[in-house]
Design a protein around this motif. Structure first.
Motif, PDB file in Angstrom:
ATOM      1  N   VAL A  39      77.783 -27.588   0.900  1.00  5.35           N
ATOM      2  CA  VAL A  39      76.550 -27.920   0.180  1.00  5.35           C
ATOM      3  C   VAL A  39      75.334 -27.443   0.973  1.00  5.35           C
ATOM      4  N   VAL A  40      75.351 -27.680   2.275  1.00  5.36           N
ATOM      5  CA  VAL A  40      74.227 -27.254   3.125  1.00  5.36           C
ATOM      6  C   VAL A  40      74.122 -25.729   3.164  1.00  5.36           C
ATOM      7  N   LEU A  41      75.250 -25.059   3.362  1.00  2.00           N
ATOM      8  CA  LEU A  41      75.238 -23.596   3.406  1.00  2.00           C
ATOM      9  C   LEU A  41      74.877 -23.008   2.044  1.00  2.00           C
ATOM     10  N   GLY A  42      75.272 -23.702   0.972  1.00  2.00           N
ATOM     11  CA  GLY A  42      74.887 -23.254  -0.359  1.00  2.00           C
ATOM     12  C   GLY A  42      73.388 -23.295  -0.547  1.00  2.00           C
ATOM     13  N   TYR A  43      72.758 -24.360  -0.058  1.00  2.47           N
ATOM     14  CA  TYR A  43      71.293 -24.433  -0.139  1.00  2.47           C
ATOM     15  C   TYR A  43      70.653 -23.329   0.692  1.00  2.47           C
ATOM     16  N   ILE A  44      71.192 -23.074   1.873  1.00  2.38           N
ATOM     17  CA  ILE A  44      70.642 -22.013   2.727  1.00  2.38           C
ATOM     18  C   ILE A  44      70.753 -20.661   2.024  1.00  2.38           C
ATOM     19  N   PHE A  45      71.900 -20.385   1.422  1.00  4.05           N
ATOM     20  CA  PHE A  45      72.098 -19.129   0.695  1.00  4.05           C
ATOM     21  C   PHE A  45      71.121 -19.003  -0.472  1.00  4.05           C
ATOM     22  N   ASN A  46      71.001 -20.052  -1.262  1.00  3.29           N
ATOM     23  CA  ASN A  46      70.116 -20.000  -2.429  1.00  3.29           C
ATOM     24  C   ASN A  46      68.654 -19.878  -2.017  1.00  3.29           C
ATOM     25  N   SER A  47      68.256 -20.599  -0.989  1.00  3.58           N
ATOM     26  CA  SER A  47      66.860 -20.541  -0.567  1.00  3.58           C
ATOM     27  C   SER A  47      66.535 -19.219   0.113  1.00  3.58           C
ATOM     28  N   ALA A  48      67.571 -18.521   0.610  1.00  6.89           N
ATOM     29  CA  ALA A  48      67.384 -17.179   1.175  1.00  6.89           C
ATOM     30  C   ALA A  48      67.485 -16.104   0.098  1.00  6.89           C
ATOM     31  N   ARG A  49      67.447 -16.518  -1.170  1.00 10.38           N
ATOM     32  CA  ARG A  49      67.476 -15.605  -2.321  1.00 10.38           C
ATOM     33  C   ARG A  49      68.708 -14.705  -2.299  1.00 10.38           C
ATOM     34  N   GLY A  50      69.848 -15.323  -2.014  1.00 13.04           N
ATOM     35  CA  GLY A  50      71.097 -14.570  -2.077  1.00 13.04           C
ATOM     36  C   GLY A  50      71.449 -13.799  -0.828  1.00 13.04           C
ATOM     37  N   GLY A  51      70.750 -14.023   0.256  1.00  8.61           N
ATOM     38  CA  GLY A  51      71.061 -13.333   1.505  1.00  8.61           C
ATOM     39  C   GLY A  51      72.081 -14.110   2.326  1.00  8.61           C
ATOM     40  N   VAL A  52      73.065 -13.405   2.885  1.00  6.09           N
ATOM     41  CA  VAL A  52      74.068 -14.081   3.698  1.00  6.09           C
ATOM     42  C   VAL A  52      73.728 -14.050   5.184  1.00  6.09           C
ATOM     43  N   PHE A  53      72.686 -13.302   5.563  1.00  3.67           N
ATOM     44  CA  PHE A  53      72.329 -13.253   6.984  1.00  3.67           C
ATOM     45  C   PHE A  53      72.026 -14.663   7.503  1.00  3.67           C
ATOM     46  N   ALA A  54      71.262 -15.435   6.725  1.00  4.80           N
ATOM     47  CA  ALA A  54      70.912 -16.792   7.152  1.00  4.80           C
ATOM     48  C   ALA A  54      72.142 -17.685   7.221  1.00  4.80           C
ATOM     49  N   THR A  55      73.091 -17.506   6.298  1.00  6.93           N
ATOM     50  CA  THR A  55      74.287 -18.351   6.336  1.00  6.93           C
ATOM     51  C   THR A  55      75.203 -17.958   7.491  1.00  6.93           C
ATOM     52  N   VAL A  56      75.215 -16.691   7.849  1.00 13.10           N
ATOM     53  CA  VAL A  56      75.980 -16.271   9.031  1.00 13.10           C
ATOM     54  C   VAL A  56      75.425 -16.947  10.282  1.00 13.10           C
ATOM     55  N   ILE A  57      74.102 -16.923  10.420  1.00 12.05           N
ATOM     56  CA  ILE A  57      73.457 -17.566  11.568  1.00 12.05           C
ATOM     57  C   ILE A  57      73.768 -19.060  11.573  1.00 12.05           C
ATOM     58  N   ALA A  58      73.642 -19.701  10.406  1.00 16.52           N
ATOM     59  CA  ALA A  58      73.896 -21.134  10.318  1.00 16.52           C
ATOM     60  C   ALA A  58      75.357 -21.462  10.622  1.00 16.52           C
ATOM     61  N   HIS A  59      76.277 -20.689  10.055  1.00 16.31           N
ATOM     62  CA  HIS A  59      77.706 -20.925  10.265  1.00 16.31           C
ATOM     63  C   HIS A  59      78.063 -20.788  11.745  1.00 16.31           C
ATOM     64  N   ALA A  60      77.546 -19.748  12.378  1.00 19.92           N
ATOM     65  CA  ALA A  60      77.828 -19.546  13.800  1.00 19.92           C
ATOM     66  C   ALA A  60      77.247 -20.678  14.641  1.00 19.92           C
ATOM     67  N   ALA A  61      76.020 -21.094  14.330  1.00 18.95           N
ATOM     68  CA  ALA A  61      75.388 -22.177  15.088  1.00 18.95           C
ATOM     69  C   ALA A  61      76.152 -23.487  14.917  1.00 18.95           C
ATOM     70  N   ILE A  62      76.624 -23.757  13.705  1.00 18.07           N
ATOM     71  CA  ILE A  62      77.402 -24.972  13.444  1.00 18.07           C
ATOM     72  C   ILE A  62      78.684 -24.965  14.270  1.00 18.07           C
ATOM     73  N   ASN A  63      79.399 -23.839  14.271  1.00 18.35           N
ATOM     74  CA  ASN A  63      80.649 -23.766  15.027  1.00 18.35           C
ATOM     75  C   ASN A  63      80.412 -23.869  16.526  1.00 18.35           C
TER      76      ASN A  63
END
Length: 291
Positions: free
Chosen positions: A220-244
């Motif tokens: 849900v959190v990563l989905g919001y990040i993706f949508n708020s980044a207008r469909g960009g996965v760069f922000a979700t990659v950064i978020a996913h890596a930081a979470i791990n």
């Protein structure tokens, strides 16, 4: 009279049509290819993990874990190429472009969820269930930059082109944004299931139902990040890596992987995002103009 007749018979100028949505930016797509994507992603990852568990037989499972984690990416590129050709693959890969609309918001939410996971480390210490392992924490800290880069490229961040870049827009084309992310979160948890049976993986040390709830909350959190980044996965990659990274740092310092505190705080962040966006999670309607 002549002027009126000339005006009457003058050809009508067509209204200018809205520019076509950039397929590298849209967050809602027709659900074409979803079934094939999930079949290929699961088949690739589970086959590699199963074969790896047989070949390794008690050795280091990480090579097989890393190779198998590319299943969603392989599925996304394969299905996109088969259904849309090279132009579609190019649009899919452009989702990696770091310059995205949405400003600082996607990264701010990433910081919030990372802080929530870090804060959950205080619960077992406060309850005197464990203490901070200063030696393990000190040994882990210098490795954080290299660990972050590795995870972004091949330890979680590599999944994002598949889960968010391909699957989420298509799920949001068939379901509401909230339902789409809940379905994707459960799917993501099930996809990880074989790792829970492989000794030496992070998932093998976790109570799987709690891990599944954590996957849903993080989706849900990563989905919001993706949508708020207008469909960009760069922000979700950064978020996913930081979470791990922060999760592994927490495990080194106090143990407690996917403990109740972490699950609860991540769920709280997810619920706040759902309530604040009325379930839209930053997704735009297909005919919304880009800003």
């Amino acid at each position: 009279m002549f002027l009126r007749m000339a005006t009457h018979f003058a050809p009508t100028r067509p209204h200018p049509s809205a520019p076509a949505a950039d397929p590298a930016r849209t967050t809602t797509l027709a659900p074409r290819g979803l079934t094939a994507f999930f079949l290929i992603a699961f088949a690739f990852s589970w086959t590699v993990w199963w074969a790896g568990s047989l070949l390794i037989a008690g050795g280091n499972p990480m090579p097989a874990v890393i190779i198998g984690s590319f299943g969603p990416m392989v599925a996304a590129v394969s299905v996109t190429g088969a259904t849309q050709g090279w132009s579609g693959v190019g649009a899919l890969l452009r989702r990696y472009a770091p310059r995205r609309r949405g400003g600082f918001t996607p990264y701010a939410i990433a910081v919030v969820v990372v802080l929530a996971i870090a804060a959950s480390a205080t619960f077992p210490v406060f309850l005197q269930e464990t203490s901070v392992d200063s030696a393990a924490l000190g040994a882990a800290l210098p490795l954080l930059p290299a660990q972050f880069l590795l995870i972004a490229l091949a330890g979680g961040g590599n999944e994002e082109l598949g889960w968010r870049g391909f699957a989420l827009p298509r799920l949001q084309g068939a379901l509401s944004p909230l339902a789409a992310n809940l379905v994707l979160g459960l799917t993501w948890a099930v996809w990880h299931a074989p790792l829970a049976a492989m000794a030496g993986t992070a998932q093998s040390d976790m109570y799987f139902p709690a891990y599944a709830l954590l996957c849903v909350g993080l989706t849900v959190v990563l989905g919001y990040i993706f949508n708020s980044a207008r469909g960009g996965v760069f922000a979700t990659v950064i978020a996913h890596a930081a979470i791990n990274v922060v999760s592994s740092l927490k495990a080194a310092a106090v143990g407690d992987p996917a403990g109740p505190g972490e699950v609860a705080l991540v769920a709280l962040v997810a619920v706040v995002l759902v309530v604040a966006t009325r379930g839209r999670l930053g997704a735009r309607q297909p005919n919304d103009a880009e800003r």
